[in-house]
Design an enzyme around this catalytic site. Sequence first.
Site, short mmCIF file in Angstrom:
data_model
loop_
_atom_site.label_atom_id
_atom_site.label_comp_id
_atom_site.label_asym_id
_atom_site.label_seq_id
_atom_site.Cartn_x
_atom_site.Cartn_y
_atom_site.Cartn_z
N TRP A 161 -41.44 21.17 41.75
CA TRP A 161 -41.66 20.69 43.11
C TRP A 161 -41.97 21.85 44.07
O TRP A 161 -41.80 21.71 45.27
CB TRP A 161 -40.43 19.93 43.60
CG TRP A 161 -40.26 18.58 42.98
CD1 TRP A 161 -40.70 17.39 43.49
CD2 TRP A 161 -39.62 18.26 41.74
NE1 TRP A 161 -40.38 16.36 42.64
CE2 TRP A 161 -39.72 16.86 41.56
CE3 TRP A 161 -39.00 19.01 40.75
CZ2 TRP A 161 -39.19 16.20 40.44
CZ3 TRP A 161 -38.49 18.36 39.64
CH2 TRP A 161 -38.58 16.98 39.49
N CYS B 200 -41.65 12.74 39.95
CA CYS B 200 -40.95 11.48 39.63
C CYS B 200 -41.86 10.40 39.05
O CYS B 200 -41.48 9.72 38.10
CB CYS B 200 -40.21 10.97 40.86
SG CYS B 200 -41.24 10.23 42.14
N HIS C 51 -39.27 7.35 45.83
CA HIS C 51 -38.83 7.84 44.52
C HIS C 51 -39.10 6.76 43.49
O HIS C 51 -38.84 5.57 43.72
CB HIS C 51 -37.35 8.20 44.54
CG HIS C 51 -36.84 8.69 43.21
ND1 HIS C 51 -37.49 9.64 42.47
CD2 HIS C 51 -35.75 8.33 42.47
CE1 HIS C 51 -36.83 9.87 41.35
NE2 HIS C 51 -35.78 9.08 41.33
N ASP D 201 -33.44 6.36 34.99
CA ASP D 201 -34.23 7.37 35.72
C ASP D 201 -34.27 8.66 34.91
O ASP D 201 -33.22 9.21 34.56
CB ASP D 201 -33.59 7.61 37.08
CG ASP D 201 -34.49 8.39 38.02
OD1 ASP D 201 -35.51 8.93 37.55
OD2 ASP D 201 -34.17 8.47 39.22
N ASN E 60 -28.69 2.16 49.24
CA ASN E 60 -27.76 1.50 50.16
C ASN E 60 -27.05 2.42 51.15
O ASN E 60 -26.25 1.95 51.94
CB ASN E 60 -26.69 0.75 49.36
CG ASN E 60 -27.12 -0.65 49.00
OD1 ASN E 60 -27.50 -1.42 49.87
ND2 ASN E 60 -27.07 -0.98 47.72
N ASP F 265 -25.95 4.79 54.23
CA ASP F 265 -26.20 4.89 55.67
C ASP F 265 -26.64 6.31 56.00
O ASP F 265 -26.20 7.27 55.37
CB ASP F 265 -24.94 4.55 56.48
CG ASP F 265 -24.60 3.07 56.40
OD1 ASP F 265 -25.49 2.28 56.05
OD2 ASP F 265 -23.43 2.73 56.67
N GLU G 106 -30.03 -6.33 55.42
CA GLU G 106 -29.23 -5.54 56.35
C GLU G 106 -28.63 -6.44 57.43
O GLU G 106 -29.29 -7.33 57.97
CB GLU G 106 -30.12 -4.48 57.02
CG GLU G 106 -30.69 -3.47 56.04
CD GLU G 106 -29.65 -2.51 55.50
OE1 GLU G 106 -28.52 -2.52 56.03
OE2 GLU G 106 -29.96 -1.78 54.55
N GLU H 91 -23.86 -7.66 52.67
CA GLU H 91 -24.32 -6.27 52.57
C GLU H 91 -23.20 -5.31 52.90
O GLU H 91 -22.99 -4.30 52.21
CB GLU H 91 -25.52 -6.08 53.51
CG GLU H 91 -26.23 -4.74 53.35
CD GLU H 91 -25.73 -3.70 54.33
OE1 GLU H 91 -25.94 -2.50 54.08
OE2 GLU H 91 -25.12 -4.10 55.34
N TYR I 193 -42.62 15.40 48.99
CA TYR I 193 -42.28 13.98 49.12
C TYR I 193 -40.79 13.74 48.91
O TYR I 193 -40.27 12.68 49.22
CB TYR I 193 -43.11 13.15 48.14
CG TYR I 193 -42.62 13.17 46.71
CD1 TYR I 193 -41.79 12.18 46.22
CD2 TYR I 193 -42.98 14.20 45.84
CE1 TYR I 193 -41.33 12.20 44.92
CE2 TYR I 193 -42.52 14.23 44.53
CZ TYR I 193 -41.70 13.24 44.08
OH TYR I 193 -41.24 13.25 42.79
#
Length: 825
Positions: A373, A408, A467, A490, A530, A532, A579, A584, A654
Amino acid sequence: MHGQLTAPDCPWEGRPSCQATQQPGPARQKHSLCKARPPRPSDGKEWVGTSWHCRVPCPSFRSPFEEVPEEHRPSPREGTSGGECLQDLVKLRMSETSRIAFGGRRAVPPNNSNAAEDDLPTLEPQGVMPRGVNLQEFLNVTSIHLFKERWDTNKVDHHTDKYENNKLIVRRGQSFYIQIDFNRPYDPRRDLFRVEYVIGRYPQENKGTYIPVPIVSELQSGKWGAKIVMREDRSVRLSIQSSPECIVGKFRMYVAVWTPYGIIRTSRNPETDTYILFNPWCEDDAVYLDNEKEREEYVLNDIGVIFYGEVNDIKTRSWSYGQFEDGILDTCLYVMDRAQMDLSGRGNPIKVSRVGSAMVNAKDDEGVLVGSWDNIYAYGVPPSAWTGSVDILLEYQSSENPVRYGQCWVFAGVFNTFLRCLGIPARIVTNYFSAHDNDANLQMDIFLEEDGNVNSKLTKDSVWNYHCWNEAWMTRPDLPVGFGGWQAVDSTPQENSDGMYRCGPASVQAIKHGHVCFQFDAPFVFAEVNSDLIYITAKKDGTHVVENVDATHIGKLIVTKQIGGDGMMDITDTYKFQEGQEEERLALETALMYGAKKPLNTEGVMKSRSKVDMDFEVENAVLGKDLKLTITFRNNSHNHYTITAYLSANITFYTGVSKAEFKKETFDVTLEPLSFKKEAVLIQAGEYMGQLLEQASLHFFVTARINETRDVLAKQKSTVLTIPKLIIKVRGAQVVGSDMIVTVEFTNPLKETLRNVWIHLDGPGITRPVRKMFREIRPNSTVQWEEVCRPWVSGPRKLIASMSSDSLRHVYGELDVQIQRRPSM
């Protein structure tokens, strides 16, 4: 008196039996083969001792139970015939072929290579072979037919007819046909044989690496078996059914024939090698998928679409998975060999996908791809130049070294090929605004200085513009009911998992509901979609104050390719509730309850909502052109405010990591009560062109402090510049077996000369991956490249091209073509 076999329906009845005299001493040892058939016992069903044997012991015929410990000898079962008991006897003796003798208490060496092998003996004598016995007089195999052509029922019914491979390829849990030719007609009353499948160098029946396939009257679901479906002259046709839990790999095949003097086995023949794959069409297979359109898309489609860019400017590029191309299946098996994965675990899609996620990257195990990267690709191919997986995988196997370089979407593309090639349904997923949670607290912490600038030393978490990872479909018997289905896996090396750079499989359903306690790596994936976004001011006295919480930024949109088309399918709701919904917040609280640490309390510590709102927009920009950024301040109160704002414009990877700040600007704004004001900032092309990275991504961060209340407002956005495209044209007949000419064309729109230009062209079923270099392309000049192609696959196909140079990358082009079948003569 003649020695005689007292078993009813003896398979050797009619053959010469040994004749022993009743004379004592040396004369007793002088025996010869009887010339006439010995008489049968009067009742026809006599059982002597624990086995059938000559009444007069004879050295020329050893009992099949000789040297078998008493406790291991079978005893007659109530209701069984002599033939069935003899079958038990045969199983006992023939199963011994899978045993490897090691002295003392030494364990069998690791059986972790599909390629390694050790031939089974062609002859396993039972005792001393008497003079004059010719084993060729017994049943012998002369040839084996596997019906392995593309048009044969085996490959068509097993959906393996697309593989460019001349071996038999079948899917487990489903029957297939073979034909065995013998030296004489097969007689089931006197002849016993069976098929054997062997994998690896140290086969063991209890490990599933040695599979003796019994001849049965009816095939049973879930079990290995071979049923005779045709007997004609000297040929026997078998319907063989494999277990739905069978190891996935390339098996060696043998046919073993039982004789009174031992086992005759066919010699090693690579032409009878058989590949066994996962079977999404079999209800008993762990990867069973019940929707035919989904199976067509997620197993059989060899061309995909990868989504990238930015959530407000989504871009697409096609990717050639090429899972059916020549050599790819062997390479996928080689990848597991390089991982030294035990063969006994290769029937478990959970283990296979986890090993694959580690091996597709080369971070710690000399896997397939080296990630980079840093925008420096002098020793390999830039990630943006790849058009598919085929070149990467074939180079990895031929060089036996990791291939350079990937990011990725390249890792995801290669991993998708690996999974689909082995038969595991798989797809590529793109998550926009994907969080990389370095400190595992399920929140992205952005630390600010007191003047509003980002504190790069304290800020360890990063938010990727997007991603890509994979999802694989399988049952999860290791988890509670309901957590099977799509599993996130992944292969991009981000964080260490159990000592290796890998991720998953993590149940998508578990992630949605916050059950991050279930393996594997669910907390990390949960944070990616998810978390914050927490803006925290780091004060000079060492205290931290939460300024703002953005609960909607992370996991803004999660997409994959739609079934049967190239469009986008939104799957955000499979990972998270909407949301603001109670579900949630409950999912987040559940995740925190299951061990995720949360050092900063964002409840109550956060300041009350500001009376001023701030937002900004970045206009769509073309590479090499100026662009404008507009910041809007809105005063929702009756008060008068003055604001000091700070803009930071950066060239970023990115992944959200900044390379260089190319523009910064501070300005003051005065807001009247219940009013709004816009500030425009011009970004000139000359400010960013000299420092562009792989994907021409610009990141803007705006912070503003309300002087009267000391409140801090913060917003960040990225934009991806529009890049010129490659143009692909085709002329000539688009017919299987006919030549057609493909032209790739590119015009340089920049004011600078492009140097060291590589153009790559790929098209599954049309052309193998090829590339061509141009030393330079001057401003506003056009280059053309023509390539003659001869398609070998009919139907809808796609040509894919990419271009990379020292100063410009991520240039793509594609063209849909319809290849016609060759006209019948």
